[in-house]
Design a protein around this motif. Structure first.
Motif, mmCIF file in Angstrom:
data_model
loop_
_atom_site.group_PDB
_atom_site.id
_atom_site.type_symbol
_atom_site.label_atom_id
_atom_site.label_comp_id
_atom_site.label_asym_id
_atom_site.label_seq_id
_atom_site.Cartn_x
_atom_site.Cartn_y
_atom_site.Cartn_z
ATOM 1 N N UNK A 230 13.945 -3.789 -14.075
ATOM 2 C CA UNK A 230 15.019 -4.379 -13.269
ATOM 3 C C UNK A 230 14.835 -5.854 -12.959
ATOM 4 N N UNK A 231 13.834 -6.495 -13.565
ATOM 5 C CA UNK A 231 13.671 -7.919 -13.367
ATOM 6 C C UNK A 231 12.548 -8.265 -12.400
ATOM 7 N N UNK A 232 12.230 -9.566 -12.381
ATOM 8 C CA UNK A 232 11.074 -10.042 -11.630
ATOM 9 C C UNK A 232 11.208 -9.814 -10.125
ATOM 10 N N UNK A 233 12.390 -10.063 -9.564
ATOM 11 C CA UNK A 233 12.582 -9.871 -8.131
ATOM 12 C C UNK A 233 12.394 -8.413 -7.743
ATOM 13 N N UNK A 234 12.925 -7.509 -8.557
ATOM 14 C CA UNK A 234 12.765 -6.084 -8.269
ATOM 15 C C UNK A 234 11.305 -5.673 -8.404
ATOM 16 N N UNK A 235 10.607 -6.223 -9.381
ATOM 17 C CA UNK A 235 9.188 -5.918 -9.532
ATOM 18 C C UNK A 235 8.382 -6.367 -8.332
ATOM 19 N N UNK A 236 8.693 -7.564 -7.833
ATOM 20 C CA UNK A 236 8.003 -8.061 -6.647
ATOM 21 C C UNK A 236 8.316 -7.199 -5.434
ATOM 22 N N UNK B 244 7.000 -3.055 -1.332
ATOM 23 C CA UNK B 244 7.316 -1.774 -0.700
ATOM 24 C C UNK B 244 6.130 -0.819 -0.785
ATOM 25 N N UNK B 245 5.446 -0.806 -1.924
ATOM 26 C CA UNK B 245 4.263 0.054 -2.049
ATOM 27 C C UNK B 245 3.182 -0.380 -1.066
ATOM 28 N N UNK B 246 3.058 -1.700 -0.861
ATOM 29 C CA UNK B 246 2.025 -2.216 0.041
ATOM 30 C C UNK B 246 2.310 -1.862 1.499
ATOM 31 N N UNK B 247 3.591 -1.802 1.884
ATOM 32 C CA UNK B 247 3.927 -1.600 3.300
ATOM 33 C C UNK B 247 4.225 -0.143 3.629
ATOM 34 N N UNK B 248 3.909 0.773 2.739
ATOM 35 C CA UNK B 248 4.069 2.180 3.076
ATOM 36 C C UNK B 248 3.265 2.501 4.337
ATOM 37 N N UNK C 7 18.047 9.670 -6.953
ATOM 38 C CA UNK C 7 18.659 8.368 -7.214
ATOM 39 C C UNK C 7 18.085 7.742 -8.479
ATOM 40 N N UNK C 8 16.775 7.886 -8.657
ATOM 41 C CA UNK C 8 16.149 7.380 -9.886
ATOM 42 C C UNK C 8 16.734 8.070 -11.110
ATOM 43 N N UNK C 9 16.954 9.374 -11.004
ATOM 44 C CA UNK C 9 17.542 10.118 -12.121
ATOM 45 C C UNK C 9 18.951 9.620 -12.403
ATOM 46 N N UNK C 10 19.769 9.486 -11.348
ATOM 47 C CA UNK C 10 21.156 9.060 -11.535
ATOM 48 C C UNK C 10 21.244 7.627 -12.053
ATOM 49 N N UNK D 166 9.483 6.224 -7.137
ATOM 50 C CA UNK D 166 10.627 6.638 -6.323
ATOM 51 C C UNK D 166 11.095 5.512 -5.402
ATOM 52 N N UNK D 167 10.325 4.421 -5.323
ATOM 53 C CA UNK D 167 10.730 3.262 -4.536
ATOM 54 C C UNK D 167 11.630 2.316 -5.327
ATOM 55 N N UNK D 168 11.884 2.615 -6.601
ATOM 56 C CA UNK D 168 12.687 1.723 -7.439
ATOM 57 C C UNK D 168 14.088 1.471 -6.885
ATOM 58 N N UNK D 169 14.812 2.488 -6.395
ATOM 59 C CA UNK D 169 16.148 2.195 -5.839
ATOM 60 C C UNK D 169 16.094 1.228 -4.662
ATOM 61 N N UNK D 170 15.131 1.419 -3.769
ATOM 62 C CA UNK D 170 14.993 0.518 -2.621
ATOM 63 C C UNK D 170 14.602 -0.883 -3.082
ATOM 64 N N UNK D 171 13.733 -0.967 -4.101
ATOM 65 C CA UNK D 171 13.311 -2.273 -4.610
ATOM 66 C C UNK D 171 14.497 -3.014 -5.228
#
Length: 396
Positions: A142-148, A153-157, A314-317, A355-360
């Motif tokens: 999804x691009x650099x911004x989404x990757x960041x 998001x993984x760090x702030x769980x 959401x990831x599936x859809x 599973x954090x991809x939609x939020x990212x």
């Protein structure tokens, strides 16, 4: 079926787009890694202040409590320690997979660090590689911004502090993330090798193995029929498939020989009152909370589980690639269907970063200042919760 491999490499072909030099790839990931380091440093600082007020050592909380002690003992003395509790539970160190204690022993042998500090060093370095691998997947999809955003998001769980402990979660997530990335870019031998190492790290290594096997099966038979003739890329694919389960199967088989039972590893887990029952024990636990005075906690837990499932759907859809869906789905399923100490489930879910991809993706669409402000507040709350958690019951 090939649509399921979107953003991956069809039919196992190597992806030249993923061949950028390491320095260039590292520069591209630098903002994500800096955000990750800043978040984890904030967590350690808050933990150290909280621990000082409570009269405890932040260093001990991170390196020498709970599972960390078991890993250090294995590194120093090898396998063979068993603890029998008054309630009849039998805790054997054979429940712990060997890659982390092996690394602790190696580092202790070649540096001045003892086993607990070696474990902490492995975790801290591995967490950086995990963050890099998570960024690489988010950036590719999804691009650099989404990757960041995905890394942040993984760090702030809420239980992100475990990433800084001498536990195996960071090491496993690093191997799993790069294994999934290797699948997305058609590097089958790398994917199989990383899956084998992940299988030596935690039982949930089965999720990486499943991602390799199912992705290969779909790539080889997109229309339900096996492709022929076998091309060189197919041979690399099959080699990756063969390598993937070696670590997991090797350790489980070794435990079977050590205990003299085919079901030796399952018996060891049963001694810890762990295992898989399809989620029956978890449902009973939640129902017990809902039916008693702890109703708000039960409701919160139910909402949390529903949110996890919704994010995966959401990831599936959204049509995320098959390797990502298989890996995340298996991690989620194993965590939710395991019985045992239910306070450990948030920790078991840490590797389920996809599973954090939609939020990212949603965060990536916001202005940078707004996204940074949101993550800063969430990061501060996560640091406070992590400090409270470790100074209290903490992760088992």
């Amino acid at each position: 079926m090939t649509e399921l491999l979107r953003a991956g490499t069809p039919a196992g072909k190597h992806d030249e787009r993923a061949s950028r030099p390491v320095p260039a790839a590292l520069r591209r990931a630098a903002p994500a890694l800096l955000a990750y380091v800043g978040t984890r440093l904030l967590g350690v600082v808050v933990l150290s202040v909280w621990a000082a007020v409570a009269g405890k050592s932040w260093h001990t909380l991170l390196s020498a409590r709970w599972d960390s002690i078991w890993y250090s003992r294995i590194a120093e003395e090898g396998y063979g320690y068993t603890l029998r509790l008054p309630d009849g539970s039998v805790h054997s160190d054979l429940a712990f997979f060997p890659l982390l204690p092996w690394l602790e022993r190696l580092i202790s042998a070649v540096t001045p660090l003892d086993a607990p500090n070696a474990g902490l060093a492995v975790s801290w370095v591995a967490s950086l590689f995990a963050a890099w691998g998570i960024f690489a997947i988010g950036d590719r999809l999804h691009g650099r911004r989404a990757g960041t955003a995905l890394v942040a998001l993984w760090a702030v769980l809420p239980v992100g502090v475990v990433q800084s402990m001498a536990y195996s979660e960071s090491l496993f997530t690093a191997l799993a993330a790069w294994g999934v990335y290797a699948l997305l870019t058609g590097r089958w031998v790398w994917a199989g090798s990383l899956a084998a190492l992940a299988g030596l790290t935690r039982p949930v290594g089965a999720a990486v193995i499943a991602a390799v096997w199912i992705t290969a099966a779909v790539a080889l038979s997109p229309d339900g029929r096996w492709r022929r003739p076998w091309r060189p890329e197919h041979r690399r694919m099959l080699l990756g498939v063969a390598l993937a389960p070696l670590g997991w199967l090797g350790y489980v088989a070794w435990v079977g020989v050590r205990t003299g039972s085919v079901t030796g590893y399952l018996d060891v887990q049963a001694g810890w009152r762990n295992g898989f029952d399809g989620g029956v024990a978890f449902v009973r636990f939640v129902w017990g909370l809902l039916a008693g005075p702890a109703f708000p906690a039960g409701l919160g837990l139910l909402v949390g589980v529903a949110l996890l499932i919704w994010l995966f759907l959401r990831c599936v859809r959204r049509g995320e690639p098959l390797p990502v869906l298989v890996y995340a789905g298996v991690v989620l399923a194993l965590a939710l269907t395991a019985k045992g100490y239910f306070g450990s489930k948030p920790r078991l879910l840490l590797p389920a970063f996809p599973i954090l991809l939609p939020a990212a993706a949603a965060l990536a669409r916001l202005r940078t200042s707004r996204a940074a402000l949101i993550l800063a507040w969430v990061g501060l709350a996560s640091a406070a919760y992590g400090a409270f958690w470790l100074n209290g019951t903490g992760p088992p």
